[in-house]
Design an enzyme around this catalytic site. Structure first.
Site, PDB file in Angstrom:
ATOM      1  CD  GLN A 546      24.673  18.984  25.070  1.00 50.18           C
ATOM      2  OE1 GLN A 546      25.852  18.709  24.879  1.00 50.18           O
ATOM      3  NE2 GLN A 546      23.964  18.461  26.054  1.00 50.18           N
ATOM      4  CD  GLU A 547      19.263  20.995  20.779  1.00 54.63           C
ATOM      5  OE1 GLU A 547      18.554  19.973  20.869  1.00 54.63           O
ATOM      6  OE2 GLU A 547      18.998  22.056  21.366  1.00 54.63           O
ATOM      7  CB  SER A 548      21.209  15.855  16.662  1.00 59.06           C
ATOM      8  OG  SER A 548      22.221  16.511  15.893  1.00 59.06           O
TER       9      SER A 548
END
Length: 669
Positions: A546-548
């Site tokens: 989700q983050e990167s």
């Protein structure tokens, strides 16, 4: 005339039977050959070597040789040359690939490959590997470099050549325009585009400024795109991209973006760019875009689904006519959910039920259909309709089994599924099995099956260099191809978009997409960091997804860096001293600090996954003020009450990723 003897009569018959039998044996042999399993990247080196040496089918021998190339160490290019010797025969996609790889192997040995490149270019002038030939032969020949840009504009070799054009400033400007049009995300392209915009070698036309500006917009640099464009106006499609990029900037950029999108909508209302501009404006909340501004749009656009949905959402009114008129429009999907969520949070189960039943699940993409079905079940349960509720939750499992709503549906069905956050010892993340592409294009599927992912991507781009995929099937295919060449950032973005467009898709149909949405990347770094801090490594996978999107070099507007998007200040606190951006871009270092932070959050919230994941996004101070009784009784409703829309979505995405990674090996459609 004497009668023929029985023996002489049997001669022709025997010959005929012999010929027929031989033909039958040959046909049977051919059928048996065709039924043998095709070699793939999952085939063992021993079996590939056996095929390469002894198989009677020359095509299979060549396929085995190509599959053995990755195992041939790049430190021993002579082994690669041995595998590729004599493999450039015949037509088809493999011949030019073999010639290209043979030329590269010779160059790796410090030998001249000019004859190999020339043969490739002469025999297969339009095949994508010939782009590499033009690149190599054009090192000292500008005309061949320009021919490369003309013939293979989107090929990686062409993008590399465009960046290298020079030394004349005019040539560098030509290269920048090519990169803006075909590859603004190519490493180094952004710097070149900004240089040419600021200091062009020769005056830029309005069209050229539009090309450079939209290239910068695709990089998310709305302010420089606007500066590059100057006082002029770009083409409608370019104005749309520039306006979108500006909306992601600061207050001044946002204001400029709204102005450009409003101007675009005041033109020809039948143009698709005008409707898309209105859709973007309608999704932009007040005070950035107000209902009064939307009411001033030309009538066809004012009466469109996005604007009418926004007016109903902001001002109330009857939602039923809108959903009935535009059941397949994303604006209707968003309106249905926004109103249903509001009713659920107010405890109005009957109103929520009516809203959730207003659109059939088959009219929605599966990721939205499962949200609708889950909450339909919750409303039915509150109204005492227990059998109907169970049917709704079971329907979730049949549509999108690896999702947040599948996990929560299993909880509601009483299965109490385990969601692992911690681990008592090291857990190795398994390598993903190879999966066929199933594109329906035999040359593309063959290249993918032979592990020639770069060549498969180049083949796809050559077939459709300027086309932007729009259908969910094309988005899925291109997303997987991008994943195959290591571009998870764009590839996973396209796969996410496909999941939101595949209206009516069922689980078997979307299974390749669902699997591709949850890849395993940086397994060793995550496994080591997780073991050191007592975590299950799938938790790190879920957060990084989700983050990167597993891209170590990505940075956020706020300044977060790396796989787990750590702010430098937070990273310094976790590391006990200052850390550099380069350190945070290193996967193992970033995974170590991210694991440490997640472990601290889980300890702070006594293992509660909702609070820990919400804190990772919004900070533990903000989350502490959101705690209430619903967290214990109705955690799904607690998530929907989170006041930050970004954090609401984040919690569901990360926990859905985590459930998917842990459940995927056990479940199928």
């Amino acid at each position: 005339m004497p009668n023929p003897s029985p023996t002489s009569r049997r001669g022709p018959l025997t010959l005929a039977l012999t010929v027929a039998g031989s033909a039958a044996l040959l046909l049977l042999g051919r059928l048996l050959l065709l039924q043998r399993p095709l070699p793939t990247p999952d085939s063992s080196a021993l079996s590939l070597e056996r095929i390469r040496r002894w198989d009677p089918d020359p095509e299979r021998r060549r396929e085995a040789s190509l599959l053995l190339l990755p195992a041939a160490s790049t430190d021993d290019p002579s082994r690669q040359s041995q595998l590729l010797q004599g493999q450039g025969w015949g037509p088809g996609p493999l011949s030019p690939v073999a010639l290209k790889r043979a030329a590269l192997a010779r160059e790796a040995q410090g030998l001249s490959a000019t004859s190999e490149w020339k043969e490739l270019l002469q025999r297969f002038p339009q095949a994508p590997p010939s782009a590499d030939a033009l690149y190599s032969l054009g090192r000292e020949n500008l005309s061949q470099r320009m021919e490369l840009l003309r013939r293979f504009p989107a090929h990686p070799a062409a993008l590399a050549a465009a960046l290298e054009l020079g030394p004349q400033p005019v040539q560098r400007q030509q290269g920048a325009l090519h990169l803006a049009r075909w590859g603004p995300r190519w490493p180094g392209a952004g710097v070149r585009l900004r240089q040419i915009c600021a200091r062009p070698a020769v005056p830029l036309s309005t069209a050229q400024r539009g090309t450079l500006a939209v290239g910068l917009a695709r990089l998310g640099d709305g302010s420089r795109a606007l500066s590059c464009l100057g006082s002029g106006r770009a083409e409608p499609s370019q104005e749309l991209e520039i306006g979108r990029a500006l909306l992601r900037g600061g207050p001044a950029e946002t204001k400029a973006g709204v102005a450009r999108l409003l101007a675009l909508s005041q033109g020809d209302s039948q143009r698709p760019e005008a409707l898309e501009a209105v859709r973007v404006l309608a999704q932009t909340p007040a005070p950035t875009v107000t209902p009064a501004q939307l009411r001033q749009l030309p009538e066809p656009l004012r009466l469109s689904a996005p604007v009418q949905a926004r007016l109903v959402r902001d001002g109330g009114g009857d939602w039923r006519p809108l959903l009935q008129r535009w059941p397949g429009d994303p604006a209707s999907w968003d309106l249905q959910w926004d109103l249903a969520r509001s009713a659920l949070l107010k405890g109005k189960a009957g109103e929520a039920l009516a809203l959730l039943q207003a659109l059939p699940p088959d009219s929605l993409p599966p990721v939205l259909a499962v949200r609708q079905l889950f909450w339909l079940g919750m409303a039915q349960q509150q109204l005492g309709q227990q059998p109907a509720a169970r049917r709704s939750w079971q329907a979730v499992l049949q549509r999108w089994p690896w999702s947040y709503y599948a996990w929560r549906s299993r909880v509601q069905l009483g299965e109490r599924p385990e969601l692992r956050l911690t681990a008592s010892g090291p857990i190795a993340l398994p390598a993903e099995p190879w999966r066929p592409l199933e594109s329906g294009q035999p040359p593309l599927d063959q290249l993918w099956r032979l592990g020639l992912n770069l060549e498969a991507w180049e083949h796809w781009r050559q077939e459709r260099p300027s086309a932007t995929p729009s259908s969910p099937q094309e988005l899925t295919l291109e997303g997987r191809l991008r994943q195959g060449v290591g571009d998870d950032w764009t590839g996973l973005g396209q796969l996410d978009e496909a999941s939101l467009r595949w209206a009516g898709g069922n689980c078997p149909t979307t299974l390749p997409l669902q699997r591709a949405l949850l890849p395993v990347r940086h397994g060793e770094a995550f496994s080591v960091a997780a073991a050191r801090h007592g975590l299950d490594p799938t938790l790190l996978l879920a957060v990084a997804r989700q983050e990167s999107r597993f891209t170590p070099g990505v940075g956020s507007v706020a300044g977060a860096i790396g796989l787990l998007q750590l702010m430098p200040e937070t990273a310094a606190e976790l590391a006990g001293g200052a850390v550099s951006g380069d350190q945070l871009r290193e996967p193992a270092f970033n995974a170590e600090l991210g694991a440490r932070y997640l472990s601290q959050l889980l300890s702070l919230w006594k293992g509660d996954p909702f609070l820990a994941i919400a804190s990772y996004n919004a900070g533990p101070g903000a989350v502490a003020g959101w705690r209430d009784a619903r967290l214990e009784s109705d955690p799904e409703l607690w998530v929907e009450a989170i006041p930050y829309p970004e954090t609401r979505l984040y919690v569901k995405k990360v926990l859905g990723n985590l459930w998917g990674y842990q459940d995927k090996p056990r479940q199928a459609c």
